[in-house]
Design a protein around this motif. Structure first.
Motif, PDB file in Angstrom:
ATOM      1  N   ALA A   1      37.889  45.236  50.021  1.00  0.00           N
ATOM      2  CA  ALA A   1      38.705  44.969  49.202  1.00  0.00           C
ATOM      3  C   ALA A   1      38.338  45.028  47.579  1.00  0.00           C
ATOM      4  O   ALA A   1      38.953  45.359  46.849  1.00  0.00           O
ATOM      5  N   THR A   3      42.953  50.236  42.280  1.00  0.00           N
ATOM      6  CA  THR A   3      44.422  49.626  41.757  1.00  0.00           C
ATOM      7  C   THR A   3      44.326  49.516  40.382  1.00  0.00           C
ATOM      8  O   THR A   3      44.912  49.877  39.468  1.00  0.00           O
ATOM      9  N   GLN A   4      43.108  48.860  39.799  1.00  0.00           N
ATOM     10  CA  GLN A   4      43.107  48.520  38.248  1.00  0.00           C
ATOM     11  C   GLN A   4      42.878  49.777  37.630  1.00  0.00           C
ATOM     12  O   GLN A   4      43.533  50.004  36.360  1.00  0.00           O
ATOM     13  N   LYS A  29      39.043  48.593  46.876  1.00  0.00           N
ATOM     14  CA  LYS A  29      40.545  48.777  46.787  1.00  0.00           C
ATOM     15  C   LYS A  29      41.252  48.218  45.435  1.00  0.00           C
ATOM     16  O   LYS A  29      41.766  48.687  44.752  1.00  0.00           O
ATOM     17  N   ASN A  30      40.784  47.049  44.992  1.00  0.00           N
ATOM     18  CA  ASN A  30      41.192  46.372  43.861  1.00  0.00           C
ATOM     19  C   ASN A  30      40.812  47.049  42.645  1.00  0.00           C
ATOM     20  O   ASN A  30      41.397  47.281  41.399  1.00  0.00           O
TER      21      ASN A  30
END
Length: 267
Positions: free
Chosen positions: A243, A250-251, A246-247
């Protein structure tokens, strides 16, 4: 848990069908009927309670390594769930489960149901080396309270409408995150430890409190040993790492897109 939306037509069919078929299942257990009779009853339950087309979506002819599983749910030509059925008077055990898991593992089918018409257990196979599995949901249908939201969710997971809306996957994802193992790892994380340390220093400014001391206290005196060691803890740690990664990606994409949008147009 708002992620599972139970259609009204589903909940409307339960009061009559559950009550009538549960009474039959209890009778089967009392009379110690054969496994074949229980399979017939389970097919009726799958049709009337769980909404499947008995003649087109439920099959007992699914051959697996030379033998036949008791039932398979096949929707639009694809097997979605394998169902291992035992006689109503037989208590479900690990031997029955291993048989069902072997079926699913050899066919590449993720979802397995083990039932004796009264007890229902939903398992998810984790394909890897070695093959692993986990219990996602279980209930005794004779004890189900149709006014209880969690009991409704457990029934819906096995419904045709639930399968076609990936209710099993969504429910599994939810319980995989919102559990004591994952929450314990979040509490032990740097950001939460920093909040605890900051609050303690705000309340007791005369004390010097280090993050290491907070972590040690959480590990040794506050959190139970079961949420600190074992395979489920490793799964939670891995889930959090994925997680975080992935975050972060994304950022980074958002930042790159923002920088690109702010660049002056080339003349």
């Amino acid at each position: 848990m708002d992620v599972l939306k139970i259609p009204k037509k589903v909940s409307d069919r339960w009061p009559t069908t559950v009550r009538s078929l549960v009474s039959v299942a209890v009778s089967h257990k009392t009379k110690d009927v054969s496994e074949a009779d229980t399979v017939t009853l389970v097919k009726d339950m799958l049709a009337d309670i769980f909404g499947y087309d008995k003649y087109n979506e439920l099959t007992s002819e699914q051959q697996i390594r030379g033998t036949f599983c008791d039932l398979a749910v096949k929707i639009e030509g694809k097997i979605r769930v394998l169902i291992e059925v035992k006689a109503a008077a037989i208590s479900l055990n690990e031997t029955h489960l291993r048989q069902a898991i072997n079926y699913g593992a050899h066919e590449g089918i993720e979802w397995i149901v083990l039932t004796n018409a009264l007890e229902w257990r939903l398992y998810r196979i984790k394909f890897g080396q070695p093959i692993e599995y986990e219990l996602v949901s279980s209930f005794c249908i004779a004890d189900v309270n149709l006014k209880n939201e969690e009991d409704q969710r457990k029934l819906f997971l096995l419904c045709r409408e639930g399968i076609t809306s990936d209710a099993m996957g969504l429910y599994h994802q939810h319980i995989s995150v919102l559990n004591k193992f994952t929450v314990a790892q979040v509490v032990l994380g740097e950001s939460v430890v920093s909040v605890i340390r900051r609050e303690l220093r705000r309340l007791f400014p005369e004390l010097k409190i280090e993050s290491e001391a907070v972590v040690e206290l959480l590990n040794n005196e506050i959190l139970k040993r079961e949420v600190l060691d074992g395979e489920k803890v490793k799964d939670a740690q891995q889930r959090i790492r994925r997680a975080v990664s992935k975050n972060a990606k994304t950022q980074a994409k958002k930042a790159a897109a923002l920088d690109s949008a702010q660049e002056p147009a080339l003349s």
